[in-house]
Write an enzyme that holds these catalytic residues in place. Structure first.
Site, short mmCIF file in Angstrom:
data_model
loop_
_atom_site.label_atom_id
_atom_site.label_comp_id
_atom_site.label_asym_id
_atom_site.label_seq_id
_atom_site.Cartn_x
_atom_site.Cartn_y
_atom_site.Cartn_z
N ASN A 135 0.81 -1.04 0.06
CA ASN A 135 0.01 0.17 -0.17
C ASN A 135 0.95 1.26 0.14
O ASN A 135 1.57 1.48 0.93
CB ASN A 135 -0.93 -0.02 1.17
CG ASN A 135 -2.09 0.99 1.31
OD1 ASN A 135 -1.58 2.33 1.16
ND2 ASN A 135 -3.01 0.77 1.53
N GLY A 140 -0.11 4.37 0.13
CA GLY A 140 -0.27 5.46 1.03
C GLY A 140 0.37 4.91 2.39
O GLY A 140 0.81 5.99 3.17
N LYS A 141 0.34 3.84 2.77
CA LYS A 141 0.96 3.32 3.91
C LYS A 141 2.64 3.58 3.82
O LYS A 141 3.12 4.04 4.92
CB LYS A 141 0.71 1.94 4.60
CG LYS A 141 -0.54 1.64 5.12
CD LYS A 141 -0.66 0.07 5.45
CE LYS A 141 -2.31 -0.18 5.86
NZ LYS A 141 -2.25 -1.72 6.28
N ASP A 145 -1.22 -3.96 11.12
CA ASP A 145 -2.38 -4.34 10.87
C ASP A 145 -3.39 -3.19 11.42
O ASP A 145 -3.22 -2.95 12.80
CB ASP A 145 -2.72 -5.70 11.63
CG ASP A 145 -4.09 -6.56 11.12
OD1 ASP A 145 -4.17 -6.30 9.71
OD2 ASP A 145 -4.85 -6.70 11.72
N SER A 146 -4.04 -2.83 10.72
CA SER A 146 -5.04 -1.56 11.21
C SER A 146 -6.65 -1.88 10.72
O SER A 146 -6.78 -2.65 9.74
CB SER A 146 -4.22 -0.28 10.90
OG SER A 146 -4.05 -0.34 9.43
N PHE A 182 -6.83 7.71 2.76
CA PHE A 182 -7.35 6.46 1.85
C PHE A 182 -8.42 5.84 2.77
O PHE A 182 -8.39 6.06 3.84
CB PHE A 182 -6.26 5.79 1.36
CG PHE A 182 -5.33 5.26 2.30
CD1 PHE A 182 -5.37 4.03 3.06
CD2 PHE A 182 -4.10 6.25 2.77
CE1 PHE A 182 -4.50 3.70 4.09
CE2 PHE A 182 -3.20 5.84 3.96
CZ PHE A 182 -3.35 4.59 4.36
N GLY A 183 -8.93 4.80 2.31
CA GLY A 183 -9.52 3.64 2.85
C GLY A 183 -10.86 4.52 3.62
O GLY A 183 -11.70 5.20 2.91
N TYR A 184 -11.13 4.31 4.88
CA TYR A 184 -12.25 4.85 5.70
C TYR A 184 -11.90 6.01 5.88
O TYR A 184 -12.99 6.71 6.87
CB TYR A 184 -12.43 4.01 6.78
CG TYR A 184 -12.80 2.23 6.54
CD1 TYR A 184 -13.92 2.18 5.94
CD2 TYR A 184 -11.85 1.56 6.74
CE1 TYR A 184 -14.49 0.80 5.75
CE2 TYR A 184 -12.06 -0.03 6.32
CZ TYR A 184 -13.42 -0.21 5.89
OH TYR A 184 -13.70 -1.51 5.62
N ARG A 196 -2.14 5.49 12.79
CA ARG A 196 -0.76 4.96 12.32
C ARG A 196 0.37 5.89 12.77
O ARG A 196 1.37 5.40 13.04
CB ARG A 196 -1.12 4.71 10.91
CG ARG A 196 0.32 3.97 10.22
CD ARG A 196 0.25 3.74 8.88
NE ARG A 196 -0.99 2.54 8.57
CZ ARG A 196 -1.91 2.70 8.18
NH1 ARG A 196 -2.48 3.93 7.78
NH2 ARG A 196 -3.05 1.94 8.19
#
Length: 200
Positions: free
Chosen positions: A10, A12-13, A71-72, A154-156, A183
């Site tokens: 990912n 973004g991560k 892990d998130s 990104f994501g939620y 994070r």
């Protein structure tokens, strides 16, 4: 120069890892950089900690390097803390987040105010080639918004509303988000721990 592998594909991560854990003598390498993006990892843990360690151990065994893995996920109280550890796989891995986000909003259509409480949780695991390991956890509390807002993150992020900031995490500039994000908090704790271990 010390290489640390981050067990993610990912981008973004990866950006967040590099921004927060920057060290002069460290280069962070993603699974894609290592040509390992197709490695099969079965995340069958029952907690964020277990899944982060599973990922980090697997890649460390393959590469013989220090590996970080996170892990998130999003825990929504009105949904019994779902999607939780299944956040990335919720409604299927290839389902666009805008579909997932709007589905969660729909599920909460009769839920008001503080009953929309939720949190982002992030656990980062560090595994050494000799088998030593440790984890760090970061949490940010908030609520599920009534619609998607914001273009960042990104994501939620577009549905995660932080009341004290009056906006979603997708409406924050990256450097502001890193200061308060789950994070960001886990990475800051990880940076301190890596210092203790003499990695940074």
């Amino acid at each position: 120069m010390k290489k640390i592998i981050v067990a993610t594909g990912n981008e973004g991560k990866m950006k967040e890892f590099r921004q927060i854990l920057q060290g002069e003598d460290i280069v962070f390498s993603s699974l894609k950089d290592e040509g390992l993006q197709n490695v099969e990892i079965v995340e069958d843990g029952s907690t964020f900690e277990e899944n982060a360690l599973i990922k980090a151990r697997k890649i460390s065994e393959i590469t013989g390097q220090i590996v970080l893995a996170d892990d998130s996920g999003l825990e929504v109280d009105a949904l019994d803390k779902a999607p939780g550890i299944y956040s990335a796989r919720y409604m299927g891995e290839d389902t666009p987040y805008t579909v997932k986000n709007n589905y969660i909003i729909e599920l909460l259509k009769d839920v008001e105010g503080e009953d929309r409480s939720a949190r982002f949780v992030c656990v980062i695991a560090c595994v050494f080639p000799d088998g030593r390991s440790f984890t760090c956890r970061g949490v940010v509390e908030g609520q599920i918004g009534y619609s998607e807002k914001g273009e960042n993150g990104f994501g939620y992020d577009p549905i995660f509303y932080v009341p004290e900031l009056g906006c979603t995490t997708a409406e924050l500039p990256p450097e502001e988000k890193n200061k308060i994000s789950h994070r960001g908090r886990a990475l800051t704790a990880m940076y301190d721990k890596m210092k203790e271990y003499g990695i940074v």
